[in-house]
Design a protein around this motif. Structure first.
Motif, PDB file in Angstrom:
ATOM      1  N   ILE A  20       0.877  -1.180   0.000  1.00  0.00           N
ATOM      2  CA  ILE A  20       0.000   0.000   0.000  1.00  0.00           C
ATOM      3  C   ILE A  20       0.909   1.222   0.000  1.00  0.00           C
ATOM      4  CG2 ILE A  20      -1.742   1.279   1.304  1.00  0.00           C
ATOM      5  CD1 ILE A  20      -2.766  -1.416   2.320  1.00  0.00           C
ATOM      6  N   PHE A  21       0.891   1.963  -1.118  1.00  0.00           N
ATOM      7  CA  PHE A  21       1.850   3.047  -1.307  1.00  0.00           C
ATOM      8  C   PHE A  21       1.237   4.445  -1.300  1.00  0.00           C
ATOM      9  CE2 PHE A  21       3.878  -0.634  -3.315  1.00  0.00           C
ATOM     10  CZ  PHE A  21       5.145  -0.575  -2.761  1.00  0.00           C
ATOM     11  N   TYR A  22       0.138   4.646  -2.023  1.00  0.00           N
ATOM     12  CA  TYR A  22      -0.254   5.999  -2.397  1.00  0.00           C
ATOM     13  C   TYR A  22      -1.551   6.560  -1.815  1.00  0.00           C
ATOM     14  CZ  TYR A  22       3.220   4.933  -6.023  1.00  0.00           C
ATOM     15  OH  TYR A  22       4.352   4.574  -6.699  1.00  0.00           O
ATOM     16  N   PRO A  23      -2.296   5.869  -0.956  1.00  0.00           N
ATOM     17  CA  PRO A  23      -3.510   6.490  -0.421  1.00  0.00           C
ATOM     18  C   PRO A  23      -3.191   7.839   0.225  1.00  0.00           C
ATOM     19  CG  PRO A  23      -3.416   4.186   0.196  1.00  0.00           C
ATOM     20  CD  PRO A  23      -2.092   4.508  -0.420  1.00  0.00           C
ATOM     21  N   GLU A  24      -4.114   8.774   0.113  1.00  0.00           N
ATOM     22  CA  GLU A  24      -3.846  10.129   0.592  1.00  0.00           C
ATOM     23  C   GLU A  24      -3.549  10.163   2.085  1.00  0.00           C
ATOM     24  OE1 GLU A  24      -5.451  14.686   0.038  1.00  0.00           O
ATOM     25  OE2 GLU A  24      -6.717  13.010  -0.593  1.00  0.00           O
ATOM     26  N   TRP A  25      -4.258   9.349   2.873  1.00  0.00           N
ATOM     27  CA  TRP A  25      -4.004   9.347   4.317  1.00  0.00           C
ATOM     28  C   TRP A  25      -2.569   8.932   4.626  1.00  0.00           C
ATOM     29  CZ3 TRP A  25      -2.352   4.897   6.680  1.00  0.00           C
ATOM     30  CH2 TRP A  25      -2.583   3.689   6.017  1.00  0.00           C
ATOM     31  N   TYR A 355      -4.879  -0.287 -14.415  1.00  0.00           N
ATOM     32  CA  TYR A 355      -3.898   0.656 -13.923  1.00  0.00           C
ATOM     33  C   TYR A 355      -3.075  -0.034 -12.857  1.00  0.00           C
ATOM     34  CZ  TYR A 355      -6.030   4.314 -16.649  1.00  0.00           C
ATOM     35  OH  TYR A 355      -6.474   5.064 -17.697  1.00  0.00           O
ATOM     36  N   CYS A 356      -1.774   0.244 -12.872  1.00  0.00           N
ATOM     37  CA  CYS A 356      -0.851  -0.561 -12.076  1.00  0.00           C
ATOM     38  C   CYS A 356      -1.186  -0.575 -10.596  1.00  0.00           C
ATOM     39  CB  CYS A 356       0.580  -0.062 -12.268  1.00  0.00           C
ATOM     40  SG  CYS A 356       1.148  -0.195 -13.966  1.00  0.00           S
ATOM     41  N   ASN A 357      -1.703   0.525 -10.074  1.00  0.00           N
ATOM     42  CA  ASN A 357      -2.033   0.565  -8.668  1.00  0.00           C
ATOM     43  C   ASN A 357      -3.521   0.802  -8.456  1.00  0.00           C
ATOM     44  OD1 ASN A 357      -0.860   0.280  -6.059  1.00  0.00           O
ATOM     45  ND2 ASN A 357      -1.289   2.434  -5.663  1.00  0.00           N
ATOM     46  N   GLY A 358      -4.311   0.601  -9.512  1.00  0.00           N
ATOM     47  CA  GLY A 358      -5.736   0.785  -9.405  1.00  0.00           C
ATOM     48  C   GLY A 358      -6.156   2.241  -9.344  1.00  0.00           C
ATOM     49  N   VAL A 359      -5.263   3.157  -9.683  1.00  0.00           N
ATOM     50  CA  VAL A 359      -5.556   4.582  -9.635  1.00  0.00           C
ATOM     51  C   VAL A 359      -5.265   5.187 -10.995  1.00  0.00           C
ATOM     52  CG1 VAL A 359      -5.008   6.776  -8.538  1.00  0.00           C
ATOM     53  CG2 VAL A 359      -4.966   4.678  -7.189  1.00  0.00           C
ATOM     54  N   GLU A 360      -6.233   5.850 -11.592  1.00  0.00           N
ATOM     55  CA  GLU A 360      -6.044   6.376 -12.936  1.00  0.00           C
ATOM     56  C   GLU A 360      -5.189   7.637 -12.946  1.00  0.00           C
ATOM     57  OE1 GLU A 360      -9.456   6.712 -15.305  1.00  0.00           O
ATOM     58  OE2 GLU A 360     -10.290   4.782 -14.735  1.00  0.00           O
ATOM     59  N   ASP A 361      -5.316   8.468 -11.919  1.00  0.00           N
ATOM     60  CA  ASP A 361      -4.517   9.686 -11.868  1.00  0.00           C
ATOM     61  C   ASP A 361      -4.225  10.009 -10.411  1.00  0.00           C
ATOM     62  OD1 ASP A 361      -3.285  12.133 -12.142  1.00  0.00           O
ATOM     63  OD2 ASP A 361      -4.566  12.762 -13.801  1.00  0.00           O
ATOM     64  N   VAL A 362      -3.202   9.353  -9.862  1.00  0.00           N
ATOM     65  CA  VAL A 362      -2.898   9.493  -8.448  1.00  0.00           C
ATOM     66  C   VAL A 362      -2.450  10.920  -8.125  1.00  0.00           C
ATOM     67  CG1 VAL A 362      -0.491   8.779  -8.644  1.00  0.00           C
ATOM     68  CG2 VAL A 362      -1.717   8.387  -6.507  1.00  0.00           C
ATOM     69  N   GLU A 363      -1.823  11.608  -9.097  1.00  0.00           N
ATOM     70  CA  GLU A 363      -1.363  12.969  -8.840  1.00  0.00           C
ATOM     71  C   GLU A 363      -2.533  13.908  -8.583  1.00  0.00           C
ATOM     72  OE1 GLU A 363       1.636  16.342 -10.759  1.00  0.00           O
ATOM     73  OE2 GLU A 363       1.336  14.423 -11.748  1.00  0.00           O
ATOM     74  N   LYS A 364      -3.595  13.777  -9.382  1.00  0.00           N
ATOM     75  CA  LYS A 364      -4.757  14.637  -9.215  1.00  0.00           C
ATOM     76  C   LYS A 364      -5.553  14.279  -7.970  1.00  0.00           C
ATOM     77  CE  LYS A 364      -5.433  15.832 -14.100  1.00  0.00           C
ATOM     78  NZ  LYS A 364      -6.367  15.742 -15.257  1.00  0.00           N
ATOM     79  N   SER A 365      -5.469  13.025  -7.545  1.00  0.00           N
ATOM     80  CA  SER A 365      -6.263  12.573  -6.410  1.00  0.00           C
ATOM     81  C   SER A 365      -5.562  12.782  -5.070  1.00  0.00           C
ATOM     82  CB  SER A 365      -6.614  11.092  -6.563  1.00  0.00           C
ATOM     83  OG  SER A 365      -5.446  10.294  -6.515  1.00  0.00           O
ATOM     84  N   THR A 366      -4.340  13.278  -5.091  1.00  0.00           N
ATOM     85  CA  THR A 366      -3.566  13.475  -3.865  1.00  0.00           C
ATOM     86  C   THR A 366      -3.290  14.950  -3.650  1.00  0.00           C
ATOM     87  OG1 THR A 366      -2.490  11.329  -4.200  1.00  0.00           O
ATOM     88  CG2 THR A 366      -1.481  12.824  -2.619  1.00  0.00           C
ATOM     89  N   SER A 367      -3.610  15.424  -2.467  1.00  0.00           N
ATOM     90  CA  SER A 367      -3.355  16.824  -2.109  1.00  0.00           C
ATOM     91  C   SER A 367      -2.064  16.891  -1.301  1.00  0.00           C
ATOM     92  CB  SER A 367      -4.521  17.378  -1.291  1.00  0.00           C
ATOM     93  OG  SER A 367      -4.249  18.696  -0.862  1.00  0.00           O
ATOM     94  N   LEU A 368      -1.055  17.571  -1.853  1.00  0.00           N
ATOM     95  CA  LEU A 368       0.240  17.682  -1.191  1.00  0.00           C
ATOM     96  C   LEU A 368       0.486  19.123  -0.750  1.00  0.00           C
ATOM     97  CD1 LEU A 368       2.460  15.563  -3.616  1.00  0.00           C
ATOM     98  CD2 LEU A 368       1.700  14.879  -1.338  1.00  0.00           C
ATOM     99  N   THR A 369       1.118  19.277   0.400  1.00  0.00           N
ATOM    100  CA  THR A 369       1.556  20.592   0.840  1.00  0.00           C
ATOM    101  C   THR A 369       2.749  21.028  -0.007  1.00  0.00           C
ATOM    102  OG1 THR A 369       3.110  19.677   2.443  1.00  0.00           O
ATOM    103  CG2 THR A 369       0.828  20.044   3.190  1.00  0.00           C
ATOM    104  N   GLU A 370       3.180  22.260   0.162  1.00  0.00           N
ATOM    105  CA  GLU A 370       4.361  22.713  -0.575  1.00  0.00           C
ATOM    106  C   GLU A 370       5.578  21.884  -0.192  1.00  0.00           C
ATOM    107  OE1 GLU A 370       7.096  26.734  -1.259  1.00  0.00           O
ATOM    108  OE2 GLU A 370       5.035  26.923  -0.504  1.00  0.00           O
ATOM    109  N   LEU A 371       5.704  21.576   1.102  1.00  0.00           N
ATOM    110  CA  LEU A 371       6.805  20.710   1.527  1.00  0.00           C
ATOM    111  C   LEU A 371       6.677  19.344   0.880  1.00  0.00           C
ATOM    112  CD1 LEU A 371       9.256  19.942   3.259  1.00  0.00           C
ATOM    113  CD2 LEU A 371       7.656  19.387   5.122  1.00  0.00           C
ATOM    114  N   GLY A 372       5.460  18.794   0.856  1.00  0.00           N
ATOM    115  CA  GLY A 372       5.249  17.498   0.243  1.00  0.00           C
ATOM    116  C   GLY A 372       5.653  17.477  -1.217  1.00  0.00           C
ATOM    117  N   LYS A 373       5.379  18.553  -1.932  1.00  0.00           N
ATOM    118  CA  LYS A 373       5.748  18.637  -3.345  1.00  0.00           C
ATOM    119  C   LYS A 373       7.258  18.668  -3.520  1.00  0.00           C
ATOM    120  CE  LYS A 373       1.458  20.937  -4.734  1.00  0.00           C
ATOM    121  NZ  LYS A 373       0.842  22.183  -5.246  1.00  0.00           N
TER     122      LYS A 373
END
Length: 381
Positions: A20-25, A355-373
């Motif tokens: 489990i890599f990319y869930p937003e939480w 889709y390799c991780n079951g997510v079509e556009d993980v970038e759009k579905s994830t909210s990152l802070t400026e530090l996170g980016k």
């Protein structure tokens, strides 16, 4: 529910590691500012930042400022770096269920016929023949411990060749209490990073001796940056392994030169209840005594890691499992520019486009802070 853990683990259950890599939480935890600042502090205290050589440290020692043995542990071969800058290493989670449940599920899995034909990309372990099933008195549990190991190669620590990243400090955030030994928790040899270089220099001297009193070659050489400890060659070191108690919400940091793993069994305080015959279903029992952690660590801002982060960023954007970095991924997925791939996955019964991780556009579905980016490489430092 329990058998689903098998499909979620490319390590075949070792350590309770789940892919489990990319869930937003999870990404919020892994990019948390406090975690990063704490890691920066540890880099500053544990490693040289000005590109010092071992000779430089020897000079400091001869000048009487500090003893060499107290400074040698700070040396590394990756050169100068700024401790206030770095990148995230996108890791997995750990969910270690009680051993009694893992054993029951292992027996259930062995007795369940496999309906789909395995592909060359499917590394799930199944009993192949009725004879093997009949002769197997102890079915393999669906999970097992991650035995003590280093996440660096002692023999090549001084060399940067054939390495894809440098991750000197590792960590996890514990989502559950783990206060007692033998309950699936973290184990390590605290402080060993200060002894590491001396141990490496003398390692062969302490190897198992033959009847002619000759040191034998080490039985467990490192594989990539993973170095398994051998009960015969590393007995004295293994005896120093101890349980590290952790409260839920706590973070544990360790140096990659510290031997670590998790306990051989997970027998919770309620183990007698879990191991007895009762009417509760396995799915109801899974949450009792299970240990859950989020593995999350950071990479110093050095050339090697900058190259690594570019590859990791590409994988994240496509929503596919990371392909580089000792994550021991066993399923293959060759994605196109839109993140689609043709693969037989553990969860799929037939060849299909997904889709390799079951997510079509993980970038759009994830909210990152400026530090996170900055940590993931979207923005430059």
């Amino acid at each position: 529910t329990g058998i689903g853990l098998v499909d979620a683990s490319s390590t075949n259950g070792a350590g309770g590691v789940l892919d489990i890599f990319y869930p937003e939480w999870k990404m919020k935890i892994a990019t948390h500012e406090t975690l990063f600042l704490m890691t920066c502090q540890l880099w500053r205290e544990a490693y040289c930042q000005e590109g010092e050589s071992l000779n430089d440290l020897l000079h400091i020692s001869s000048a009487g400022k500090e003893k060499l043995e107290n400074m040698q542990f700070k040396w590394h071969p990756f050169g100068r770096f700024d401790c206030s800058k770095g990148f995230m290493y996108i890791d997995r989670i750990g969910y270690r269920i009680p051993t009694s449940i893992a054993e029951k599920l292992g027996k259930q899995k062995m007795e369940t016929p496999r309906t789909d034909a395995p592909s060359k990309y499917d590394h799930t372990t199944y009993e192949d023949t009725p004879k093997q099933k009949k002769n197997s008195k102890n079915p393999r549990p669906i999970q097992r411990s991650l035995t003590p190991h280093f996440d660096c190669c002692p023999e090549t620590f001084h060399d940067t060749t054939n390495k894809n990243k440098w991750r000197p400090i590792q960590s996890f955030v514990s989502l559950t209490d783990n206060l007692h030994p033998n309950t699936g928790g973290f184990e390590a040899v605290p402080g060993f990073h200060r002894e590491f270089h001396t141990w490496v220099d003398n390692k062969r001297l302490h190897a198992t001796q033959s009847e002619f009193n000759e040191a034998q070659p080490h039985a467990r050489p490192c594989v990539g940056e993973y170095t398994h400890l051998s009960p015969s060659h590393d007995r004295m070191l293994l005896q120093k392994i101890q349980h590290i108690p952790v409260k839920a919400g706590s973070v544990v940091f360790w140096d990659n030169r510290i031997p670590h793993g998790n306990s051989y069994r997970n027998d919770p305080v309620l183990g007698d209840v879990l191991g007895s015959e009762c009417s509760s279903s396995i799915s109801e029992l899974l949450g009792i005594g299970s240990r859950a952690v989020v593995y999350c660590s950071f990479l110093p801002d050095v050339d090697l890691n900058r190259r690594f982060v570019k590859s990791q960023l590409q994988d994240w954007r496509l929503g596919r499992h990371p392909r580089v970095g000792d994550r021991w991924m066993k399923r293959e997925c060759n994605c196109d520019s839109e993140g689609r791939c043709q693969v037989v996955s553990k969860a799929a019964k037939n060849d299909q486009v997904l889709y390799c991780n079951g997510v079509e556009d993980v970038e759009k579905s994830t909210s990152l802070t400026e530090l996170g980016k900055r940590l993931i490489g979207l923005l430059e430092w």
